[in-house]
Design a protein around this motif. Structure first.
Motif, PDB file in Angstrom:
ATOM      1  N   GLU A   2       7.983  45.962 -56.946  1.00  0.00           N
ATOM      2  CA  GLU A   2       9.076  46.924 -57.106  1.00  0.00           C
ATOM      3  C   GLU A   2      10.329  46.396 -56.442  1.00  0.00           C
ATOM      4  O   GLU A   2      10.256  45.693 -55.432  1.00  0.00           O
ATOM      5  N   VAL A   3      11.478  46.755 -57.022  1.00  0.00           N
ATOM      6  CA  VAL A   3      12.768  46.475 -56.399  1.00  0.00           C
ATOM      7  C   VAL A   3      13.352  47.814 -55.989  1.00  0.00           C
ATOM      8  O   VAL A   3      13.506  48.715 -56.814  1.00  0.00           O
ATOM      9  N   ILE A   4      13.652  47.923 -54.702  1.00  0.00           N
ATOM     10  CA  ILE A   4      14.160  49.166 -54.135  1.00  0.00           C
ATOM     11  C   ILE A   4      15.519  48.890 -53.507  1.00  0.00           C
ATOM     12  O   ILE A   4      15.668  47.940 -52.724  1.00  0.00           O
ATOM     13  N   VAL A   5      16.510  49.714 -53.847  1.00  0.00           N
ATOM     14  CA  VAL A   5      17.839  49.573 -53.267  1.00  0.00           C
ATOM     15  C   VAL A   5      17.988  50.587 -52.139  1.00  0.00           C
ATOM     16  O   VAL A   5      17.778  51.780 -52.337  1.00  0.00           O
ATOM     17  N   GLN A   6      18.347  50.072 -50.961  1.00  0.00           N
ATOM     18  CA  GLN A   6      18.618  50.912 -49.805  1.00  0.00           C
ATOM     19  C   GLN A   6      20.126  50.951 -49.646  1.00  0.00           C
ATOM     20  O   GLN A   6      20.734  49.977 -49.224  1.00  0.00           O
TER      21      GLN A   6
ATOM     22  N   ILE B 257      15.192  41.280 -58.846  1.00  0.00           N
ATOM     23  CA  ILE B 257      14.351  41.487 -60.036  1.00  0.00           C
ATOM     24  C   ILE B 257      13.791  40.157 -60.521  1.00  0.00           C
ATOM     25  O   ILE B 257      12.600  40.055 -60.848  1.00  0.00           O
ATOM     26  N   GLU B 258      14.608  39.134 -60.537  1.00  0.00           N
ATOM     27  CA  GLU B 258      14.131  37.810 -60.964  1.00  0.00           C
ATOM     28  C   GLU B 258      13.016  37.320 -60.038  1.00  0.00           C
ATOM     29  O   GLU B 258      11.979  36.836 -60.499  1.00  0.00           O
ATOM     30  N   ASP B 259      13.218  37.468 -58.731  1.00  0.00           N
ATOM     31  CA  ASP B 259      12.182  37.051 -57.781  1.00  0.00           C
ATOM     32  C   ASP B 259      10.917  37.891 -57.942  1.00  0.00           C
ATOM     33  O   ASP B 259       9.803  37.368 -57.844  1.00  0.00           O
ATOM     34  N   ALA B 260      11.073  39.181 -58.183  1.00  0.00           N
ATOM     35  CA  ALA B 260       9.912  40.055 -58.382  1.00  0.00           C
ATOM     36  C   ALA B 260       9.142  39.651 -59.630  1.00  0.00           C
ATOM     37  O   ALA B 260       7.910  39.598 -59.615  1.00  0.00           O
ATOM     38  N   ARG B 261       9.852  39.353 -60.710  1.00  0.00           N
ATOM     39  CA  ARG B 261       9.192  38.884 -61.942  1.00  0.00           C
ATOM     40  C   ARG B 261       8.430  37.593 -61.673  1.00  0.00           C
ATOM     41  O   ARG B 261       7.303  37.416 -62.127  1.00  0.00           O
TER      42      ARG B 261
ATOM     43  N   HIS C  59       7.284  44.716 -52.215  1.00  0.00           N
ATOM     44  CA  HIS C  59       8.543  45.435 -52.363  1.00  0.00           C
ATOM     45  C   HIS C  59       9.695  44.486 -52.069  1.00  0.00           C
ATOM     46  O   HIS C  59       9.685  43.801 -51.047  1.00  0.00           O
ATOM     47  N   PHE C  60      10.640  44.463 -52.958  1.00  0.00           N
ATOM     48  CA  PHE C  60      11.856  43.678 -52.775  1.00  0.00           C
ATOM     49  C   PHE C  60      12.945  44.684 -52.436  1.00  0.00           C
ATOM     50  O   PHE C  60      13.319  45.506 -53.275  1.00  0.00           O
ATOM     51  N   ILE C  61      13.416  44.647 -51.197  1.00  0.00           N
ATOM     52  CA  ILE C  61      14.376  45.630 -50.706  1.00  0.00           C
ATOM     53  C   ILE C  61      15.777  45.021 -50.746  1.00  0.00           C
ATOM     54  O   ILE C  61      16.032  43.976 -50.147  1.00  0.00           O
TER      55      ILE C  61
END
Length: 72
Positions: free
Chosen positions: A50-54, A38-42, A5-7
């Motif tokens: 997943e990219v999740i915005v808090q 998103i780039e790092d997640a790819r 997870h990328f927060i």
């Protein structure tokens, strides 16, 4: 299920994102932090990333999933 997870969140007036203890910052805008996450997640090659915005109001929203992009 992936644990990747990328927060993305706001801290001390700057947006940043974190994944597995690694922090990327600062970003001037929410959008810039999301794009970087998103780039790092790819690049992680994790099919379940997943990219999740808090947001500051403590609401969380998933804004990107690698499975969605790859048609899974």
């Amino acid at each position: 299920m992936s644990e990747s997870h990328f927060i993305v969140y706001l801290r001390d007036g700057c947006w940043q994102h974190t994944n597995r203890g690694s922090v990327s910052a600062p970003f001037k805008t929410r959008e810039a932090a999301i794009e970087s996450a998103i780039e790092d997640a790819r690049n992680s090659n994790d099919q379940g990333a997943e990219v999740i915005v808090q947001d500051p109001e403590t609401t969380a929203e998933t804004v990107w999933r690698s499975a969605d992009e790859n048609g899974a």
